[in-house]
Design a protein around this motif. Sequence first.
Motif, PDB file in Angstrom:
ATOM      1  N   LYS A  30       1.274  -1.354   0.151  1.00 42.49           N
ATOM      2  CA  LYS A  30      -0.101  -0.163   0.269  1.00 42.49           C
ATOM      3  C   LYS A  30       0.707   1.269  -0.138  1.00 42.49           C
ATOM      4  O   LYS A  30       1.791   1.501   1.077  1.00 42.49           O
ATOM      5  CB  LYS A  30      -0.887   0.488   1.257  1.00 42.49           C
ATOM      6  N   LYS A  31       0.255   1.907  -0.915  1.00 43.08           N
ATOM      7  CA  LYS A  31       1.139   3.244  -1.074  1.00 43.08           C
ATOM      8  C   LYS A  31       1.899   3.867  -0.094  1.00 43.08           C
ATOM      9  O   LYS A  31       2.320   4.416   0.730  1.00 43.08           O
ATOM     10  CB  LYS A  31       0.791   4.553  -2.336  1.00 43.08           C
ATOM     11  N   LYS A  32       0.432   4.280   0.570  1.00 42.94           N
ATOM     12  CA  LYS A  32       0.618   5.118   2.038  1.00 42.94           C
ATOM     13  C   LYS A  32       1.768   5.135   3.026  1.00 42.94           C
ATOM     14  O   LYS A  32       2.033   5.533   4.072  1.00 42.94           O
ATOM     15  CB  LYS A  32      -0.861   5.075   2.176  1.00 42.94           C
ATOM     16  N   PHE A  33       1.518   3.555   3.190  1.00 41.26           N
ATOM     17  CA  PHE A  33       3.229   3.008   4.045  1.00 41.26           C
ATOM     18  C   PHE A  33       4.709   3.114   3.247  1.00 41.26           C
ATOM     19  O   PHE A  33       5.248   2.946   4.638  1.00 41.26           O
ATOM     20  CB  PHE A  33       2.883   1.993   3.954  1.00 41.26           C
ATOM     21  N   TYR A  34       4.671   4.196   1.984  1.00 44.09           N
ATOM     22  CA  TYR A  34       5.802   4.162   1.360  1.00 44.09           C
ATOM     23  C   TYR A  34       6.040   6.175   0.783  1.00 44.09           C
ATOM     24  O   TYR A  34       6.235   5.743  -0.828  1.00 44.09           O
ATOM     25  CB  TYR A  34       5.958   3.010   0.411  1.00 44.09           C
ATOM     26  N   ARG A  35       5.915   6.105   1.802  1.00 46.76           N
ATOM     27  CA  ARG A  35       6.189   7.566   1.658  1.00 46.76           C
ATOM     28  C   ARG A  35       7.582   8.329   1.247  1.00 46.76           C
ATOM     29  O   ARG A  35       8.485   7.848   1.933  1.00 46.76           O
ATOM     30  CB  ARG A  35       5.633   8.938   3.798  1.00 46.76           C
TER      31      ARG A  35
END
Length: 284
Positions: A30-35
């Motif tokens: 999930k992208k939100k965990f790869y800021r």
Amino acid sequence: MGGPPPTKRQKREDYRKARETEELSAELPKKKFYRQRAHANPFSDHRLNYPESPDMMNWPALYPAFVAPPVDIEADAAHNTNKSGDLLLKLTKQVEVADIGCGFGGLLVALGPRFPNTLFLGMEIRIKVADFVQDKIKALRTQNGEIGGYQNIACLRANAMKFLPNFFKKYQLSKIFFCFPDPHFKARKHKARIVSMTLNSEYAYVLRPGGIVYTITDVEDLHKWMVQHFDAHPSFEQVSEEEQDADECVQVMKVETEEGKKVERNEGDKFVACFRRLEDPPWT
């Protein structure tokens, strides 16, 4: 009573650790965990790891399904050992396609299944974005099994502006993609653009004659810049619109990248140009 709620940073770290477990390894990340910041300075020291030469690159770690049989390696052991005398594994074929600044890997994931016998490499300078693509590829491989799809795509963190010849031999690549590169709008930042006369010479070095450079952007000024610099370079000629429109890779490039989808949603323009690597003139 419990302690304070976890911070966003702690949540990201916990998520990354959880992905290492078997339960989450097959789930798409999930992208939100790869800021990550949208831009990275290509001139900074990012503490990158890169091979001394293409022969020292550990490709089997990226493409385990394409490792050459040990008997083939041992038969030429004198040329397949490192300085310590360790036997080096090799691939059955070379990496042929580079997606430079691959972002979140949309192009890799789209093209890989279409060309299952071609090895694709995404190169991304932003560490969290590269981590995301690597985790996504791992998940897709897990979902499809060892002999399933996505074995032919990989991603590594790299600065192509500095170290491209460290990874690829002369004439190794058949295609290079520049999809929605950083436009670096300010004039003083133009030296950081991924296309320039100097860098085009490096692309000409790793690209075989007849190979194609693909470019796409939603910034018209950057499009004109890339066309100007490739047209001015003696190793390239622009591909005709007819040939460009008939190229399957161009059609995929327009719709499958993350930035391409964003431009589509915003009803923006996409500017495409492709350039063919010419034969080198004979020595006199």
